[in-house]
Scaffold this active site. Structure first.
Site, PDB file in Angstrom:
ATOM      1  CE1 TYR A  87     -23.047  -1.753  -6.196  1.00  0.00           C
ATOM      2  CE2 TYR A  87     -21.870  -1.298  -8.232  1.00  0.00           C
ATOM      3  CZ  TYR A  87     -22.763  -2.073  -7.507  1.00  0.00           C
ATOM      4  OH  TYR A  87     -23.374  -3.132  -8.096  1.00  0.00           O
ATOM      5  N   PRO A 100     -23.507  -8.388  -2.336  1.00  0.00           N
ATOM      6  CG  PRO A 100     -23.001  -8.940  -4.551  1.00  0.00           C
ATOM      7  CD  PRO A 100     -22.780  -7.884  -3.505  1.00  0.00           C
ATOM      8  CG  HIS A 326     -22.191  -5.642  -6.550  1.00  0.00           C
ATOM      9  ND1 HIS A 326     -21.583  -6.003  -7.731  1.00  0.00           N
ATOM     10  CD2 HIS A 326     -23.471  -6.057  -6.660  1.00  0.00           C
ATOM     11  CE1 HIS A 326     -22.471  -6.604  -8.511  1.00  0.00           C
ATOM     12  NE2 HIS A 326     -23.610  -6.661  -7.894  1.00  0.00           N
ATOM     13  CB  SER A 542     -29.638  -9.830 -10.468  1.00  0.00           C
ATOM     14  OG  SER A 542     -28.467 -10.093 -11.194  1.00  0.00           O
TER      15      SER A 542
END
Length: 629
Positions: A87, A100, A326, A542
């Site tokens: 990230y 997300p 996230h 996912s």
């Protein structure tokens, strides 16, 4: 059982540390993961590099020893390495590329006040949920699925409302307010018409009631409508690339007024975005798009502050959900929080008939900003870049309704492994090959555990998808079924390895980072083209299951890739497939169609196998009679 006793408070110290896998095991697994995805001569070169790296007395052993020392010294040896790599070092804009979203069920609001009441219910729910987190009253979660029953680390929950991601020129910084629980002046930031307002949610140490919050939100919408006091759309800057936003923020902070406003945003519990009607049909796909990027500057794209970990979106047209950064926590934490809040709002009786609160509340405050021609130019540039992202995102949300996880369980197969194999089949149908695939695997069984990667493009998956698509060779159903079971077993075994800390991605990352810390020349294995391409995840997947009617989605992680999020329900499966229009190699609609076809073909194969087995049993039941005559 002291482990469970200590862990009923969600305290990570009662859990084991993340292991460092044996070096040879990781290197062997790495070769096994890439062998069938590359040309033979490429593989031979890679194999030689890997063997040299892992040789007795070689570089690998030196780095492995250092990693083992790091594990002894630290609570979680991989956490910082992983957070930066996954990230903080990523320079892409947060919307679509990283953040997300959870799309809530479509709401039917009678009027604007009804929408504000829903927003007030969400904020009140946040206060209740945060109180559970702060007092460690959230029940400890236990693993489900593979290796069910193990207690899981709960510390991610503590970051839901206390985190802020600061942009940096080269790397971002994730800060968590450690003493937030004892803070007497808790506040939420409300975005409305691209303006930002401070809403104090605790007054005289007493949280506001839902009716009080509603009253304050009504004042905010009234203030936001005042054209004379309107500021430019500062939130659009947070939608930009991280380096661009860091530069813009440096310019903003030269002024004390801007520093004060930023300070209030950076210390808030969450952001509530009150969105104007989008004018778009509220289909699942459109709601997903609007949640991911707000529809750009022309719609609600500037009515956001992307650095804050939780942004609740309440559209006046009933399009609602949550956008999250996230970096502080995983999808399952977002799901648990979202489900709590939607149940809370649904279960709260309307307070419309109650008398307004007698408490005198401080008025909500508009955040003030100082602007100059240089900053004015930044809005236009950021807005244009967000619009390019909006125009580029190709999204397809579809519900596969022919069966769900109940049918899969009847085949004595793991629903997650089954869907992963189906995704491989869909990709192969579209591209005639498999590619490195990412499926997130939780390692919350360990102290401060986040995730590792399940590499789903296994050799067994390739053998299966070939048998299903080869037009030159006719494979029997029994051979296809054998290959399907082999593929699902391989996927399940990799999943078990990953959730027990024995996958390869975190380990290889740790070895690479350690070589940098030791100022070593970058080991050859990490300069290899195969290593680099094996970390370009063209298929990023996912499983995000929910028990409430909502779904999660995100964008692709590479320009020529797909994002594929799925939510298996008893009798259907929700898929969110994303890609970029600019890539000629991808199409979300084509992929979704191939996925639909593949799922039906696998069902027909399973049904045919079941029928054969039943027929065999039926014939077998007559044998004793024949043999006895």
């Amino acid at each position: 059982m002291p482990l469970l006793e200590r862990n009923t408070t969600g305290d990570p110290k009662g859990l084991p540390k993340v292991p460092v896998p044996p070096l040879k095991q990781t290197l062997d697994t790495y070769l096994r993961c890439v062998r069938h995805l590359v040309k033979a001569e490429q593989f031979d070169k890679t194999k030689a590099m890997v063997e040299k790296f892992g040789a007795a007395g070689g570089v690998g052993e030196v780095l492995q020893k250092k990693l083992l020392e790091r594990r002894d010294k630290m609570e979680n040896w991989v956490y910082d390495y992983w957070l930066e790599d996954m990230y903080l070092n990523n320079r892409l804009a947060l919307p679509v590329n990283s953040s997300p979203v959870m799309v809530f069920p479509k709401q039917t609001f009678k009027d604007r006040k009804d929408a504000l009441r829903y927003g007030a219910g969400l904020i009140r729910g946040v206060l209740e949920y945060k109180a559970l987190i702060d007092t460690r009253a959230l029940p400890v979660e236990f693993a489900r699925g593979q290796l069910a029953g193990t207690p899981l680390c709960m510390e991610q929950y503590g970051r839901l409302f206390t985190s802020y991601r600061y942009p940096g020129l080269k790397t971002d910084t994730l800060k968590v307010q450690m003493n937030a629980a004892s803070s007497p002046s808790e506040h939420v930031i409300v975005a409305c018409k691209n303006q930002f307002f401070v809403l104090d949610v605790v007054t005289n140490s007493k949280p506001l009631t839902e009716e009080e919050i509603l009253s304050q939100l009504e004042k905010i919408t009234s203030m936001a409508g005042n054209e004379e006091e309107r500021s430019p759309p500062f939130g659009i800057l947070t939608s930009d690339g991280r380096t661009e936003w860091a530069r813009a923020r440096d310019i903003l902070t030269k002024d004390q007024t801007n520093r004060d406003s930023l300070g209030l945003i950076e210390s808030c519990l969450c952001v509530l975005c009150l969105d104007e009607p989008s004018g778009m049909k509220p289909s699942d796909t459109n709601r997903a798009l609007l949640m991911l990027h707000g529809g750009g500057q022309e719609k609600n794209g500037a009515n956001r502050w992307y650095d804050k970990s939780m942004q609740f979106v309440v559209g006046m047209d009933g399009i609602c959900g949550v956008v999250c950064d996230h970096s502080p926590f995983e999808g399952v934490v977002l799901v648990q929080c979202s489900e709590y809040l939607t149940k809370y709002v649904a279960g709260t009786p309307s307070e419309a008939g109650k008398l307004a609160s007698a408490r005198k509340l401080p008025a909500p405050r508009r955040l003030l900003w100082k602007c100059n021609p240089q900053i004015q130019g930044l809005f236009a540039a950021s807005g244009e870049r967000l619009q390019r992202l909006v125009n580029n995102l190709d999204m397809e949300v579809f519900q596969f309704k022919d069966y769900g996880k109940e049918f899969i369980k009847k085949q004595k197969m793991s629903p997650d492994a089954f869907v992963q194999v189906a995704l491989q089949l869909a990709f192969f149908k579209c591209n005639g090959k498999l590619v490195s695939t990412y499926e997130s695997a939780s390692i919350r069984r360990f102290r401060n555990g986040r995730v590792d990667n399940i590499r789903s493009a296994t050799a067994e998956a390739l053998a299966f998808v070939k048998s299903m698509t080869d037009e030159r060779t006719a494979y029997s159903d029994s051979e296809k079924m054998k290959r399907l079971r082999d593929a699902i077993n391989a996927q399940t075994n990799y999943t078990i390895a990953a959730i027990t800390g024995m996958a390869i991605d975190n380990h290889l990352l740790g070895l690479l980072k350690t070589s940098k810390e030791l100022n070593m020349e970058r080991p050859e294995i990490f300069c290899d083209e195969i290593y680099l391409t094996s970390n370009q995840f063209i298929l990023s997947t996912s499983q995000v299951p929910t028990t409430v009617e909502m779904f999660c989605c995100y964008g692709p992680v590479v320009p020529n890739g797909y994002g594929a999020c799925y939510n298996p329900q008893p009798d259907h499966i929700v898929f969110c497939v994303s890609s970029f229009w600019e890539s000629t190699q991808t199409s979300s609609a084509v992929f979704a169609k191939a996925l639909n076809e593949g799922l039906l073909e696998i069902r027909d194969l399973c049904n045919a196998a079941t029928k054969v087995a039943q027929d065999a049993r039926g014939q077998g039941s007559g044998k004793p009679h024949r043999s006895g005559t």
